[in-house]
Design an enzyme around this catalytic site. Structure first.
Site, PDB file in Angstrom:
ATOM      1  N   CYS A  10      46.937  39.848  13.781  1.00  9.90           N
ATOM      2  CA  CYS A  10      47.321  41.502  13.322  1.00  9.90           C
ATOM      3  C   CYS A  10      47.658  41.247  12.104  1.00  9.90           C
ATOM      4  CB  CYS A  10      48.781  41.621  14.463  1.00  9.90           C
ATOM      5  SG  CYS A  10      48.099  41.871  16.059  1.00  9.90           S
ATOM      6  N   CYS A  70      49.990  33.142  20.108  1.00  7.05           N
ATOM      7  CA  CYS A  70      50.320  34.402  20.519  1.00  7.05           C
ATOM      8  C   CYS A  70      50.791  34.573  21.994  1.00  7.05           C
ATOM      9  CB  CYS A  70      49.089  35.461  20.471  1.00  7.05           C
ATOM     10  SG  CYS A  70      47.721  34.972  21.314  1.00  7.05           S
TER      11      CYS A  70
HETATM   12  S1  SF4 Z   1      53.790  39.808  16.633  1.00  6.73           S
HETATM   13 FE1  SF4 Z   1      51.698  39.352  17.721  1.00  6.73          FE
HETATM   14  S2  SF4 Z   1      51.037  41.155  18.886  1.00  6.73           S
HETATM   15 FE2  SF4 Z   1      52.829  41.733  17.412  1.00  6.73          FE
HETATM   16  S3  SF4 Z   1      51.830  42.542  15.594  1.00  6.73           S
HETATM   17 FE3  SF4 Z   1      52.221  40.135  15.147  1.00  6.73          FE
HETATM   18  S4  SF4 Z   1      50.456  39.107  16.099  1.00  6.73           S
HETATM   19 FE4  SF4 Z   1      50.198  41.340  16.729  1.00  6.73          FE
END
Ligand code: SF4
Length: 239
Positions: free
Chosen positions: A198, A224
């Site tokens: 992300c 994740c």
């Molecule tokens: S914490 Fe995880 S799901 Fe949330 S934006 Fe970052 S990578 Fe994406």
């Protein structure tokens, strides 16, 4: 099925096999698993270089093999565009996403919770809705500090086999495979990213391959959760 190897035996294969032998081994792992699980074998395709390699090999084994993509509201526009190109090319890829409301900037305050909601939940849903008994991932043990303790065939969740067919590949061997097979990749790699995720949680960073993931947080270079959390809905635990 190929003989399942212990972590130490696998470690020897990392340098003990050359590129062509690794490709042969990976294809054999997917072929064996497909023979056993047929349509309930599904590829988890994150659209990163490792997933694209595994996806291409699975399509070589049988073009009917299905896959799923988990996307989030925070994916970079280049990744979204690339996802549309891939789903147009491969209709056997399904996309899963969680649009639930979450606190603003949860990725800063509670990144584990953010990943649990936006990535792990849709992965669980994909596994449930696609009746998956064996999911295939692009996980590699040479990728970073959190990835050394995996096996090629795992059953972390009861009733759900996880196949990691390129577990022992180096990063350069993945690029070798992609180049030799002329496989399109996300244009973000050309900008210097080595691992994609992300937007707010992924940076171009020196060091290990996953060093740019969650940079500056306690989760730096981490996971994740899809490789570490229970994925069968009945095995789910709350965060
Ligand atoms: S914490 Fe995880 S799901 Fe949330 S934006 Fe970052 S990578 Fe994406």
């Amino acid at each position: 099925m190929l003989k399942e190897l212990e972590t130490e035996q696998l470690a020897e294969l990392i340098d003990g096999l050359n590129y062509a032998q690794k490709v042969e081994r990976s294809l054999a792992l997917i072929e064996d698993a497909y023979r056993e699980y047929s349509d309930s074998l599904v590829v988890a395709n994150s659209l990163g270089k490792d997933s694209l390699t595994v996806w291409h090999m699975a399509q070589t084994v049988n073009p009917n093999i299905r896959g799923f993509i988990v996307t989030t509201r925070f994916k970079p526009k280049e990744t979204i565009q690339f996802m549309h190109e891939q789903t147009a090319k491969y209709p056997q890829l399904r996309v899963f996403k969680n649009d639930a409301e979450i606190p603003e900037k949860l990725y800063l305050t509670e990144p584990d919770k953010c990943c649990e909601i936006l990535k792990v939940e849709p992965t669980r849903r994909a596994i449930e809705e696609m009746n998956v008994q064996c999911w295939v991932t692009g996980l590699r043990c040479t990728e970073g500090r959190t990835r050394t303790n995996f096996r090629e065939v795992e059953e972390r969740d009861k009733g759900l086999i996880k196949l990691n067919p390129i577990l022992i590949w180096y990063e350069r061997e993945v690029w070798q495979y992609l180049a030799i097979n002329k496989i399109d990749v996300n244009p973000l790699y050309a900008k210097g990213y080595r691992s994609l995720g992300c937007e707010p949680c992924t940076k171009i960073a020196p060091g290990t391959e996953r060093a740019g993931r969650w940079l500056g947080t306690s989760k730096c270079g981490g996971e994740c959760g899809i490789h570490t959390r229970p994925l069968k809905i009945q095995n789910e635990v709350k965060v």
